[in-house]
Write an enzyme that holds these catalytic residues in place. Structure first.
Site, short mmCIF file in Angstrom:
data_model
loop_
_atom_site.label_atom_id
_atom_site.label_comp_id
_atom_site.label_asym_id
_atom_site.label_seq_id
_atom_site.Cartn_x
_atom_site.Cartn_y
_atom_site.Cartn_z
CB CYS A 153 -0.92 0.02 1.22
SG CYS A 153 -2.44 -0.93 1.04
CB CYS A 200 -4.63 1.45 2.44
SG CYS A 200 -5.19 3.10 1.96
S1 SF4 Z 1 -4.90 -2.78 -1.18
FE1 SF4 Z 1 -2.78 -2.27 -0.73
S2 SF4 Z 1 -1.85 -4.31 -0.32
FE2 SF4 Z 1 -3.72 -4.69 -1.49
S3 SF4 Z 1 -3.02 -4.74 -3.66
FE3 SF4 Z 1 -3.80 -2.65 -3.17
S4 SF4 Z 1 -1.97 -1.52 -2.70
FE4 SF4 Z 1 -1.43 -3.72 -2.49
#
Ligand code: SF4
Length: 230
Positions: free
Chosen positions: A116, A226
């Site tokens: 994230c 996130c």
């Molecule tokens: S929510 Fe966060 S951890 Fe999940 S794919 Fe998207 S960016 Fe990556």
């Protein structure tokens, strides 16, 4: 300048607590003009629609993590094609393939904080550089971590004014606004999703019977946000 903005945000948070979403956005548009943007996850176009009614042409910022459902990208494209807003798509520095090569595949399963950070937090921080204020769709009834969301506050980390025009809305308020105004919705909402983020199952799942709207986000991990709003 930042001190002035911080004082402005703190005062507005107090004075606009009882204001309607439209009044809050009117204040934001009058105060910041083109230095204001709206961010949208494209789960729905409610805040984009509200903002467009008071500030046609407003920038609607969308974070394209590279992991979105096709329905979310379709909702983004429909918003851009049919609403009087300027959709701005932000992308991470690394493609998913480049991230996989550097950190290994499925980083979202192994280290969602890092994933994230790379795919959401950094691109958003970079993309907000050209604005003094950003409006979000955060609501107090979404989760305990959002229960104290101010309608206007100082975002000290980004040194921006952060606006949550529908902070006081309930899900019923959202539904009423959607129905009254024919607002675009992500089709996944009809499939049982209540909060829509990235498509890996570890990041977005359908909530179970009786669970809260955001229960399907990083379900079972103890993770609730996130890094954008916490
Ligand atoms: S929510 Fe966060 S951890 Fe999940 S794919 Fe998207 S960016 Fe990556």
């Amino acid at each position: 300048m930042s001190t002035d903005l911080e004082e402005l945000a703190t005062r507005a948070g107090r004075e606009l607590e009882e204001a309607t979403a439209q009044e809050i956005l009117r204040w934001a548009a009058d105060t910041f003009g083109s230095r204001l943007c709206v961010t949208s996850s494209m789960a729905d176009a409610v805040v984009a629609h509200l903002a467009a009614t008071v500030f046609p042409g407003v920038d609607v910022v969308f974070l394209d993590t590279g992991y979105h459902f096709a329905e979310t990208i379709g909702t983004r494209d429909a918003v851009a094609a049919t609403m009087p807003v300027n959709v701005v798509t932000l992308t991470p520095k690394l493609t998913v393939a480049e991230q996989d090569a550097r950190y290994g595949p499925r980083l979202h399963d192994r280290d969602p904080d890092l994933c994230c950070s790379l795919r959401k937090v950094e691109p958003l921080n970079r993309g907000l550089g050209g604005y003094d204020a950003w409006a979000t769709g955060l609501r107090r009834d979404e989760s305990p971590t959002r229960a104290n969301t101010p309608v206007v506050a100082w975002d000290a980390r980004r040194r921006k004014v952060k606006i949550a025009p529908i902070a006081r809305w309930t899900q019923d308020d959202v539904d009423d606004y959607v129905n009254a105004n024919g607002v675009l919705l992500n089709p996944l909402l009809w499939e049982g999703y209540t909060s829509i983020g990235c498509s890996p199952l570890s990041c977005t799942a359908k909530p179970g019977e009786g669970e809260s709207g955001r229960a399907g986000r990083w379900a079972g991990s103890g993770r609730t946000e996130c890094g954008i709003h916490n």
